[in-house]
Motif scaffolding. Structure first.
Motif, PDB file in Angstrom:
ATOM      1  N   VAL A  36      -7.303  18.895  -1.957  1.00 32.05           N
ATOM      2  CA  VAL A  36      -6.488  18.097  -1.069  1.00 32.05           C
ATOM      3  C   VAL A  36      -6.498  16.368  -1.603  1.00 32.05           C
ATOM      4  N   TRP A  37      -5.360  16.283  -1.461  1.00 32.64           N
ATOM      5  CA  TRP A  37      -5.124  14.888  -2.251  1.00 32.64           C
ATOM      6  C   TRP A  37      -4.332  13.868  -0.569  1.00 32.64           C
ATOM      7  N   ALA A  38      -4.207  13.123  -0.291  1.00 35.42           N
ATOM      8  CA  ALA A  38      -3.709  13.026   0.930  1.00 35.42           C
ATOM      9  C   ALA A  38      -2.820  10.835   0.545  1.00 35.42           C
ATOM     10  N   LYS A  39      -1.617  10.847   0.971  1.00 37.51           N
ATOM     11  CA  LYS A  39      -1.834   9.018   0.867  1.00 37.51           C
ATOM     12  C   LYS A  39      -1.507   8.659   2.218  1.00 37.51           C
ATOM     13  N   ILE A  40      -1.864   7.785   2.051  1.00 40.12           N
ATOM     14  CA  ILE A  40      -1.569   7.126   3.225  1.00 40.12           C
ATOM     15  C   ILE A  40       0.150   5.828   3.398  1.00 40.12           C
ATOM     16  N   VAL A  41       0.710   6.254   4.015  1.00 37.76           N
ATOM     17  CA  VAL A  41       2.380   5.615   3.628  1.00 37.76           C
ATOM     18  C   VAL A  41       2.465   4.667   4.861  1.00 37.76           C
ATOM     19  N   VAL A  42       2.813   3.223   4.866  1.00 36.98           N
ATOM     20  CA  VAL A  42       2.897   2.457   5.941  1.00 36.98           C
ATOM     21  C   VAL A  42       4.267   2.025   6.156  1.00 36.98           C
ATOM     22  N   GLN A  43       4.329   2.143   7.393  1.00 37.50           N
ATOM     23  CA  GLN A  43       6.076   1.378   7.262  1.00 37.50           C
ATOM     24  C   GLN A  43       6.417   0.548   8.042  1.00 37.50           C
ATOM     25  N   LYS A  44       4.967  -0.125   8.669  1.00 39.85           N
ATOM     26  CA  LYS A  44       4.810  -1.300   9.159  1.00 39.85           C
ATOM     27  C   LYS A  44       3.764  -2.019   9.764  1.00 39.85           C
ATOM     28  N   GLY A  45       3.625  -2.693   9.147  1.00 41.46           N
ATOM     29  CA  GLY A  45       1.763  -4.142   9.058  1.00 41.46           C
ATOM     30  C   GLY A  45       0.943  -3.108   8.020  1.00 41.46           C
ATOM     31  N   GLU A  46      -0.129  -3.251   8.268  1.00 45.64           N
ATOM     32  CA  GLU A  46      -0.820  -3.011   7.349  1.00 45.64           C
ATOM     33  C   GLU A  46      -2.573  -2.496   7.778  1.00 45.64           C
ATOM     34  N   VAL A  47      -2.482  -1.585   7.267  1.00 39.82           N
ATOM     35  CA  VAL A  47      -4.032  -0.487   7.192  1.00 39.82           C
ATOM     36  C   VAL A  47      -5.160  -1.010   6.358  1.00 39.82           C
ATOM     37  N   VAL A  48      -6.073  -0.930   6.574  1.00 38.87           N
ATOM     38  CA  VAL A  48      -6.990  -1.355   5.407  1.00 38.87           C
ATOM     39  C   VAL A  48      -7.883   0.567   5.238  1.00 38.87           C
ATOM     40  N   TYR A  49      -7.675   0.932   4.359  1.00 39.40           N
ATOM     41  CA  TYR A  49      -8.160   2.021   4.291  1.00 39.40           C
ATOM     42  C   TYR A  49      -9.584   1.334   2.814  1.00 39.40           C
ATOM     43  N   GLU A  50     -10.904   2.071   3.253  1.00 44.15           N
ATOM     44  CA  GLU A  50     -12.535   1.948   3.019  1.00 44.15           C
ATOM     45  C   GLU A  50     -12.649   2.922   2.283  1.00 44.15           C
ATOM     46  N   ILE A  51     -13.366   3.037   0.979  1.00 46.66           N
ATOM     47  CA  ILE A  51     -14.281   4.036   0.938  1.00 46.66           C
ATOM     48  C   ILE A  51     -15.949   3.308   0.433  1.00 46.66           C
ATOM     49  N   PRO A  52     -16.678   3.677   1.302  1.00 46.29           N
ATOM     50  CA  PRO A  52     -17.867   2.757   1.668  1.00 46.29           C
ATOM     51  C   PRO A  52     -18.791   3.490   0.679  1.00 46.29           C
ATOM     52  N   GLU A  53     -19.105   4.519  -0.033  1.00 47.36           N
ATOM     53  CA  GLU A  53     -19.703   5.297  -1.066  1.00 47.36           C
ATOM     54  C   GLU A  53     -19.740   3.994  -2.592  1.00 47.36           C
ATOM     55  N   ARG A  54     -18.243   3.155  -2.818  1.00 53.97           N
ATOM     56  CA  ARG A  54     -18.154   2.830  -3.488  1.00 53.97           C
ATOM     57  C   ARG A  54     -17.703   1.231  -3.470  1.00 53.97           C
ATOM     58  N   ASN A  55     -18.124   0.698  -1.754  1.00 53.68           N
ATOM     59  CA  ASN A  55     -17.998  -0.772  -1.176  1.00 53.68           C
ATOM     60  C   ASN A  55     -16.387  -1.268  -2.094  1.00 53.68           C
ATOM     61  N   GLU A  56     -15.331  -0.591  -1.673  1.00 52.35           N
ATOM     62  CA  GLU A  56     -14.156  -0.389  -1.621  1.00 52.35           C
ATOM     63  C   GLU A  56     -13.585  -0.691  -0.427  1.00 52.35           C
ATOM     64  N   GLN A  57     -12.639  -1.400  -0.215  1.00 49.92           N
ATOM     65  CA  GLN A  57     -11.885  -1.710   0.855  1.00 49.92           C
ATOM     66  C   GLN A  57      -9.982  -2.326   0.041  1.00 49.92           C
ATOM     67  N   VAL A  58     -10.057  -1.031   0.817  1.00 49.81           N
ATOM     68  CA  VAL A  58      -7.592  -1.514   0.368  1.00 49.81           C
ATOM     69  C   VAL A  58      -7.251  -2.339   1.028  1.00 49.81           C
ATOM     70  N   THR A  59      -6.155  -2.897   1.547  1.00 51.14           N
ATOM     71  CA  THR A  59      -5.091  -3.034   2.686  1.00 51.14           C
ATOM     72  C   THR A  59      -3.940  -2.489   2.026  1.00 51.14           C
ATOM     73  N   VAL A  60      -3.584  -1.525   2.797  1.00 52.26           N
ATOM     74  CA  VAL A  60      -2.134  -0.883   2.638  1.00 52.26           C
ATOM     75  C   VAL A  60      -1.376  -1.279   3.398  1.00 52.26           C
ATOM     76  N   THR A  61       0.179  -1.415   2.566  1.00 54.21           N
ATOM     77  CA  THR A  61       1.093  -2.129   3.039  1.00 54.21           C
ATOM     78  C   THR A  61       2.301  -0.706   2.817  1.00 54.21           C
ATOM     79  N   ALA A  62       3.671  -0.906   3.379  1.00 59.08           N
ATOM     80  CA  ALA A  62       4.992  -0.226   3.019  1.00 59.08           C
ATOM     81  C   ALA A  62       5.310  -0.492   1.980  1.00 59.08           C
ATOM     82  N   GLU A  63       4.318  -1.538   0.672  1.00 60.81           N
ATOM     83  CA  GLU A  63       4.953  -1.813  -0.546  1.00 60.81           C
ATOM     84  C   GLU A  63       3.738  -0.895  -1.743  1.00 60.81           C
ATOM     85  N   ALA A  64       2.408  -1.207  -0.723  1.00 60.17           N
ATOM     86  CA  ALA A  64       1.144  -0.082  -1.275  1.00 60.17           C
ATOM     87  C   ALA A  64       0.370   1.284  -1.280  1.00 60.17           C
TER      88      ALA A  64
END
Length: 90
Positions: A36-64
């Motif tokens: 199963v795959w998933a996509k975070i789709v932001v309509q307004k503002g920002e959501v932070v997506y974290e992957i702790p085991e990779r030490n990754e943090q991504v700011t998700v926006t409507a454009e990204a």
């Protein structure tokens, strides 16, 4: 950031969540099932997506939007005023 493979198709979409209505389990470490795959789709503002085991943090926006890979431990942290939903693929 990964892309959703061409071999999978959408099968479910969540309701729209805000920083106030996001379920607690999404804010804590969790994972989607194998295959199963998933996509975070932001309509307004920002959501932070974290992957702790990779030490990754991504700011998700409507454009990204962001892609959640199968079985990868992650957490979704909506910021104040955000609106988003998840699309699931298999």
């Amino acid at each position: 950031m990964q892309e959703i493979p061409d071999t999978v198709r959408p099968y479910q979409k969540t309701q729209v969540y805000t920083d106030k209505t996001t379920p607690g389990m999404m804010k804590n470490d969790h994972r989607v099932r194998s295959g199963v795959w998933a996509k975070i789709v932001v309509q307004k503002g920002e959501v932070v997506y974290e992957i702790p085991e990779r030490n990754e943090q991504v700011t998700v926006t409507a454009e990204a939007p962001a892609v959640i890979e199968p079985v990868v431990m992650h957490r979704i942290l909506p910021q104040a005023g955000s609106r988003f939903y998840l699309e699931y693929y298999r």
